[in-house]
Design a protein around this motif. Structure first.
Motif, PDB file in Angstrom:
ATOM      1  N   LEU A 112       0.832  -1.206   0.000  1.00 33.85           N
ATOM      2  CA  LEU A 112       0.000   0.000   0.000  1.00 33.85           C
ATOM      3  C   LEU A 112       0.865   1.254   0.000  1.00 33.85           C
ATOM      4  N   GLU A 113       1.948   1.229   0.768  1.00 37.43           N
ATOM      5  CA  GLU A 113       2.850   2.379   0.793  1.00 37.43           C
ATOM      6  C   GLU A 113       3.492   2.602  -0.574  1.00 37.43           C
ATOM      7  N   ARG A 114       3.879   1.508  -1.237  1.00 37.73           N
ATOM      8  CA  ARG A 114       4.464   1.647  -2.575  1.00 37.73           C
ATOM      9  C   ARG A 114       3.454   2.220  -3.556  1.00 37.73           C
ATOM     10  N   GLU A 115       2.200   1.780  -3.441  1.00 37.68           N
ATOM     11  CA  GLU A 115       1.166   2.292  -4.340  1.00 37.68           C
ATOM     12  C   GLU A 115       0.909   3.768  -4.082  1.00 37.68           C
ATOM     13  N   HIS A 116       0.868   4.164  -2.802  1.00 36.90           N
ATOM     14  CA  HIS A 116       0.676   5.579  -2.477  1.00 36.90           C
ATOM     15  C   HIS A 116       1.834   6.419  -3.019  1.00 36.90           C
ATOM     16  N   ALA A 117       3.056   5.907  -2.895  1.00 37.47           N
ATOM     17  CA  ALA A 117       4.217   6.635  -3.402  1.00 37.47           C
ATOM     18  C   ALA A 117       4.146   6.768  -4.919  1.00 37.47           C
ATOM     19  N   ARG A 118       3.709   5.701  -5.582  1.00 38.52           N
ATOM     20  CA  ARG A 118       3.588   5.750  -7.043  1.00 38.52           C
ATOM     21  C   ARG A 118       2.547   6.781  -7.468  1.00 38.52           C
ATOM     22  N   LYS A 176       3.022  10.270  -9.602  1.00 39.10           N
ATOM     23  CA  LYS A 176       2.225  10.520 -10.800  1.00 39.10           C
ATOM     24  C   LYS A 176       1.545  11.882 -10.732  1.00 39.10           C
ATOM     25  N   HIS A 177       0.930  12.193  -9.566  1.00 39.95           N
ATOM     26  CA  HIS A 177       0.253  13.484  -9.419  1.00 39.95           C
ATOM     27  C   HIS A 177       1.257  14.637  -9.461  1.00 39.95           C
ATOM     28  N   SER A 178       2.437  14.398  -8.886  1.00 40.74           N
ATOM     29  CA  SER A 178       3.460  15.444  -8.894  1.00 40.74           C
ATOM     30  C   SER A 178       3.905  15.760 -10.314  1.00 40.74           C
ATOM     31  N   GLN A 179       4.059  14.736 -11.123  1.00 41.03           N
ATOM     32  CA  GLN A 179       4.477  14.948 -12.504  1.00 41.03           C
ATOM     33  C   GLN A 179       3.400  15.669 -13.306  1.00 41.03           C
ATOM     34  N   MET A 180       2.134  15.346 -13.012  1.00 41.73           N
ATOM     35  CA  MET A 180       1.040  15.998 -13.732  1.00 41.73           C
ATOM     36  C   MET A 180       0.895  17.455 -13.331  1.00 41.73           C
ATOM     37  N   ALA A 181       1.290  17.778 -12.080  1.00 39.03           N
ATOM     38  CA  ALA A 181       1.134  19.145 -11.597  1.00 39.03           C
ATOM     39  C   ALA A 181       2.166  20.091 -12.188  1.00 39.03           C
ATOM     40  N   VAL A 182       3.276  19.562 -12.621  1.00 41.98           N
ATOM     41  CA  VAL A 182       4.330  20.406 -13.196  1.00 41.98           C
ATOM     42  C   VAL A 182       3.945  20.771 -14.623  1.00 41.98           C
TER      43      VAL A 182
END
Length: 267
Positions: free
Chosen positions: A229-235, A239-245
């Protein structure tokens, strides 16, 4: 092949049915209830989302008067205990008048702990079987069977359900009468009782080791689920960080600077 959702539904329905029967004390055993030495273990397993116990026995010392008909072996329990027994109790059972009228053998037995568990997935079934084999019980064995009706030692049974059978090879079986004739004396019965009680003590130690192993297995599964679950949250966060840039602006071409006029001086 059945889809994951269908497998989940079938398991949930099957587990609910088993737990309802346990709650109503509709147990198929002679006693009609869970054996005290393994009751805590069974309750712990049945509280887990991915497992349910379908049949079990904590181990038994018995005097069994066998009878055979054309279809199956039947008989009468002259003594059946899920605990150690005294020589006096076994000797009294050996004097039961039903032995005189019996046809076939009368057997003094020790039967070991046995457990059948239905699992939600093949992965969970493998976890459970590996736990049984990793408990330091060198006499436990494993086999992989397809749609087998039963197996004598620890193993997986694969078919419409994922079943794990757990069983040790501790066993004692001795004829003490045949066709109404008693074959041994009380000293021999006392010897059998001592051997059976020693086996029962070892049997309880194996059950305790197995219960410890099952609890450790559940802790590992929970830790693995947390890490996944932690790995999925990190992924998802990446993903959201890349989309925000915002995408980098492409450099605009600047008009070429006007060339300065070439001055020609004639001398």
């Amino acid at each position: 092949m059945r889809g994951g959702e269908q497998v989940d539904r079938e398991f949930d329905v099957s587990k609910a049915r088993v737990l309802e029967q346990l709650q109503l004390c509709l147990d198929n055993s002679k006693k009609g209830a869970l054996d005290a030495p393994i009751e805590a273990l069974l309750n712990f397993i049945n509280e887990l989302d991915d497992y349910v116990t379908t049949s079990s026995c904590s181990g038994r010392i018995a005097l069994f008067c066998e009878q055979q008909d054309a279809r199956k072996r039947t008989g009468t329990w002259l003594l059946a205990s899920h605990d150690v027994v005294t020589v006096e109790a076994a000797a009294a059972a050996y004097q039961d008048e039903r032995i005189r009228d019996s046809q076939g053998p009368v057997m003094f037995k020790f039967e070991p702990f046995v457990l059948h568990v239905q699992c939600r997935t093949l992965e969970r079934a493998r976890d459970f079987l590996k736990t049984a084999l990793d408990c330091g019980l060198r006499l436990w064995m494993a086999s992989l069977c397809m749609c087998a009706p039963c197996i004598s030692n620890s193993g997986l049974v694969l078919g419409k359900k994922f079943m794990v059978a757990v069983r040790t090879t501790l066993k004692l079986e001795s004829p003490v009468a045949y066709d109404g004739q008693r074959l041994v004396d009380e000293a021999y019965i006392a010897c059998l009782v001592q051997m059976a009680n020693d086996m029962f003590a070892e049997n309880l130690q194996r059950i305790a080791r197995f219960e410890t192993g099952v609890r450790a297995m559940v802790a590992r599964q929970a830790e693995q689920a947390t890490r996944a679950l932690e790995r999925e949250h990190a992924r998802q966060a990446r993903k959201h960080s890349q989309m925000a840039v915002a995408p980098a602006a492409k450099p605009t071409s600047t008009p070429a600077e006007a060339e300065e006029p070439i001055l020609s001086l004639d001398f």
